[in-house]
Motif scaffolding. Structure first.
Motif, PDB file in Angstrom:
ATOM      1  N   ARG A 118      -9.240   1.466  -4.929  1.00 56.42           N
ATOM      2  CA  ARG A 118      -7.882   1.345  -5.459  1.00 56.42           C
ATOM      3  C   ARG A 118      -7.069   0.345  -4.636  1.00 56.42           C
ATOM      4  O   ARG A 118      -6.256  -0.409  -5.179  1.00 56.42           O
ATOM      5  CB  ARG A 118      -7.195   2.717  -5.441  1.00 56.42           C
ATOM      6  CG  ARG A 118      -5.816   2.697  -6.052  1.00 56.42           C
ATOM      7  CD  ARG A 118      -5.340   4.070  -6.490  1.00 56.42           C
ATOM      8  NE  ARG A 118      -3.968   3.971  -6.928  1.00 56.42           N
ATOM      9  CZ  ARG A 118      -2.923   4.386  -6.210  1.00 56.42           C
ATOM     10  NH1 ARG A 118      -3.105   4.938  -5.031  1.00 56.42           N
ATOM     11  NH2 ARG A 118      -1.695   4.250  -6.670  1.00 56.42           N
ATOM     12  N   THR A 119      -7.300   0.329  -3.320  1.00 49.67           N
ATOM     13  CA  THR A 119      -6.610  -0.637  -2.457  1.00 49.67           C
ATOM     14  C   THR A 119      -6.903  -2.065  -2.898  1.00 49.67           C
ATOM     15  O   THR A 119      -5.991  -2.904  -2.986  1.00 49.67           O
ATOM     16  CB  THR A 119      -7.054  -0.433  -0.986  1.00 49.67           C
ATOM     17  OG1 THR A 119      -6.586   0.837  -0.538  1.00 49.67           O
ATOM     18  CG2 THR A 119      -6.498  -1.532  -0.094  1.00 49.67           C
ATOM     19  N   GLY A 177      -5.503   5.948   8.268  1.00 51.49           N
ATOM     20  CA  GLY A 177      -5.077   5.097   7.165  1.00 51.49           C
ATOM     21  C   GLY A 177      -5.631   3.694   7.277  1.00 51.49           C
ATOM     22  O   GLY A 177      -6.464   3.388   8.135  1.00 51.49           O
ATOM     23  N   ILE A 178      -5.139   2.828   6.407  1.00 47.43           N
ATOM     24  CA  ILE A 178      -5.615   1.443   6.293  1.00 47.43           C
ATOM     25  C   ILE A 178      -4.777   0.554   7.197  1.00 47.43           C
ATOM     26  O   ILE A 178      -3.551   0.470   7.042  1.00 47.43           O
ATOM     27  CB  ILE A 178      -5.535   0.978   4.836  1.00 47.43           C
ATOM     28  CG1 ILE A 178      -6.489   1.817   3.977  1.00 47.43           C
ATOM     29  CG2 ILE A 178      -5.856  -0.511   4.713  1.00 47.43           C
ATOM     30  CD1 ILE A 178      -6.217   1.719   2.487  1.00 47.43           C
ATOM     31  N   LEU A 194      -0.740   4.688  -0.999  1.00 50.53           N
ATOM     32  CA  LEU A 194      -1.954   4.569  -0.185  1.00 50.53           C
ATOM     33  C   LEU A 194      -1.587   4.637   1.304  1.00 50.53           C
ATOM     34  O   LEU A 194      -0.515   4.195   1.691  1.00 50.53           O
ATOM     35  CB  LEU A 194      -2.666   3.251  -0.504  1.00 50.53           C
ATOM     36  CG  LEU A 194      -3.250   3.183  -1.913  1.00 50.53           C
ATOM     37  CD1 LEU A 194      -3.517   1.739  -2.328  1.00 50.53           C
ATOM     38  CD2 LEU A 194      -4.536   4.002  -2.003  1.00 50.53           C
ATOM     39  N   LEU A 232       0.825  -1.204   0.000  1.00 54.03           N
ATOM     40  CA  LEU A 232       0.000   0.000   0.000  1.00 54.03           C
ATOM     41  C   LEU A 232       0.864   1.260   0.000  1.00 54.03           C
ATOM     42  O   LEU A 232       0.596   2.212  -0.743  1.00 54.03           O
ATOM     43  CB  LEU A 232      -0.937   0.003   1.212  1.00 54.03           C
ATOM     44  CG  LEU A 232      -1.931  -1.145   1.315  1.00 54.03           C
ATOM     45  CD1 LEU A 232      -2.857  -0.955   2.511  1.00 54.03           C
ATOM     46  CD2 LEU A 232      -2.759  -1.273   0.048  1.00 54.03           C
ATOM     47  N   THR A 233       1.892   1.273   0.842  1.00 60.11           N
ATOM     48  CA  THR A 233       2.762   2.441   0.921  1.00 60.11           C
ATOM     49  C   THR A 233       3.445   2.705  -0.416  1.00 60.11           C
ATOM     50  O   THR A 233       3.542   3.857  -0.873  1.00 60.11           O
ATOM     51  CB  THR A 233       3.817   2.257   2.028  1.00 60.11           C
ATOM     52  OG1 THR A 233       3.151   2.053   3.275  1.00 60.11           O
ATOM     53  CG2 THR A 233       4.711   3.476   2.139  1.00 60.11           C
ATOM     54  N   TRP A 255     -10.828  13.017   2.183  1.00 58.99           N
ATOM     55  CA  TRP A 255      -9.560  12.513   2.700  1.00 58.99           C
ATOM     56  C   TRP A 255      -8.596  13.672   2.901  1.00 58.99           C
ATOM     57  O   TRP A 255      -8.331  14.452   1.989  1.00 58.99           O
ATOM     58  CB  TRP A 255      -8.971  11.496   1.735  1.00 58.99           C
ATOM     59  CG  TRP A 255      -7.562  11.085   2.070  1.00 58.99           C
ATOM     60  CD1 TRP A 255      -6.439  11.347   1.354  1.00 58.99           C
ATOM     61  CD2 TRP A 255      -7.148  10.353   3.229  1.00 58.99           C
ATOM     62  NE1 TRP A 255      -5.350  10.819   1.983  1.00 58.99           N
ATOM     63  CE2 TRP A 255      -5.737  10.202   3.134  1.00 58.99           C
ATOM     64  CE3 TRP A 255      -7.819   9.817   4.320  1.00 58.99           C
ATOM     65  CZ2 TRP A 255      -4.999   9.536   4.101  1.00 58.99           C
ATOM     66  CZ3 TRP A 255      -7.072   9.148   5.283  1.00 58.99           C
ATOM     67  CH2 TRP A 255      -5.690   9.016   5.174  1.00 58.99           C
ATOM     68  N   SER A 270     -12.803   6.018  -3.241  1.00 64.85           N
ATOM     69  CA  SER A 270     -11.779   5.839  -4.271  1.00 64.85           C
ATOM     70  C   SER A 270     -10.536   5.163  -3.709  1.00 64.85           C
ATOM     71  O   SER A 270      -9.962   4.259  -4.340  1.00 64.85           O
ATOM     72  CB  SER A 270     -11.417   7.205  -4.872  1.00 64.85           C
ATOM     73  OG  SER A 270     -10.371   7.083  -5.807  1.00 64.85           O
ATOM     74  N   ILE A 271     -10.103   5.570  -2.510  1.00 63.28           N
ATOM     75  CA  ILE A 271      -8.927   4.947  -1.870  1.00 63.28           C
ATOM     76  C   ILE A 271      -9.177   3.463  -1.650  1.00 63.28           C
ATOM     77  O   ILE A 271      -8.300   2.622  -1.894  1.00 63.28           O
ATOM     78  CB  ILE A 271      -8.607   5.656  -0.544  1.00 63.28           C
ATOM     79  CG1 ILE A 271      -8.016   7.039  -0.810  1.00 63.28           C
ATOM     80  CG2 ILE A 271      -7.644   4.819   0.299  1.00 63.28           C
ATOM     81  CD1 ILE A 271      -7.841   7.882   0.443  1.00 63.28           C
ATOM     82  N   CYS A 272     -10.392   3.116  -1.182  1.00 66.13           N
ATOM     83  CA  CYS A 272     -10.696   1.717  -0.875  1.00 66.13           C
ATOM     84  C   CYS A 272     -10.769   0.868  -2.145  1.00 66.13           C
ATOM     85  O   CYS A 272     -10.251  -0.257  -2.175  1.00 66.13           O
ATOM     86  CB  CYS A 272     -12.008   1.635  -0.098  1.00 66.13           C
ATOM     87  SG  CYS A 272     -11.890   2.347   1.551  1.00 66.13           S
TER      88      CYS A 272
END
Length: 249
Positions: free
Chosen positions: A190-191, A218-219, A7, A2-3, A213, A186-188
């Motif tokens: 894309r994750t 974070g996740i 993300l 993720l990093t 955001w 969108s972040i989720c």
């Protein structure tokens, strides 16, 4: 992963001994989280650790679940579970850790027993909610708060029994699917694409899922086999047919 994809995910390290856990803590910015590398259902997860003594105790708990243990920075905020199926967010819930409310009369032990008589609570996953158990992690959390099972909390006082908000350890969930901000959605999504999961449960800690955001939080987990009963049977809010979305895919 993720990093590297830009993300948001916490910094930390994987350790296999108490000494390594202490060394990682000394290089971190407390508070920290200690949890099994490959555990599940919130087992062996300790949050808000501020001292080497607490980290050592948490390592001992986590190492009973997995040989490898994570020590990582802790995000503050609400605990959300977002489910992405076939690249699209289909449900989101805010999770609340297992807890009881004081009445000024009964002990914490008695309040737990009363909560477990809720007909919605059962063993493991047989009902919408799971019964609360008093295991060593609960005892450690109470101890850090200066409490025991025999304490009588005041009327209206909330007593946290867990810090991680899993349903499988007695937590509750309320549906927030219609309130997720598009930037968080969108972040989720894309994750899920980056990790490569068709069915993906994302644990996102942030102050407010309804706001854009802004870089806070974070996740903290990506789950390949997410539980769906919190979405079909939320404690509050509208049920979401996650099972139907999986079958449709």
């Amino acid at each position: 992963i993720l990093t590297q994809a830009g993300l948001p995910a916490p910094h930390g390290c994987v350790v296999t001994s108490r000494d390594e856990a202490m060394a990682c803590f000394r290089e971190a910015d407390p508070p920290v989280v200690v949890k099994p590398l490959d555990g599940n259902q919130g087992r062996g997860v300790s949050l808000n650790l501020l001292s080497e003594e607490q980290v050592g105790e948490a390592y001992d708990l986590a190492s009973t679940i997995s040989r490898r243990v994570i020590v990582e920075e802790m995000y503050r905020g609400n605990d959300y579970r977002i489910v992405v199926v076939n690249g699209r967010m289909v449900a989101a819930a805010q999770r609340v850790p297992a807890h009881v409310w004081g009445d000024g009369v009964h002990t914490i032990s008695q309040l737990i027993d009363h909560a477990n008589h809720d007909p919605r609570r059962g063993e493991h996953h047989e009902k919408p909610l799971t019964k609360i158990t008093t295991d060593p992690l609960v005892m450690a959390i109470l101890r850090r708060a200066g409490r025991t099972l025999e304490d009588v909390p005041g009327r209206g006082e909330m007593v946290l029994l867990r810090e991680s908000a899993n349903l499988s350890t007695g937590g509750e969930a309320r549906d927030v699917t219609d309130h997720v901000h598009p930037s968080i959605r969108s972040i989720c999504e894309r994750t899920a694409r980056v990790v490569g999961l068709d069915v993906c449960g994302i644990d996102f800690v942030l102050p407010d899922i309804t706001a854009p955001w802004a870089g806070s939080g974070g996740i903290v987990e990506v789950n390949a086999a997410p539980g769906i009963r919190m979405h079909h049977h939320p404690s509050q809010g509208q049920p979401r047919d996650v099972g139907g979305a999986i079958i449709d895919m």
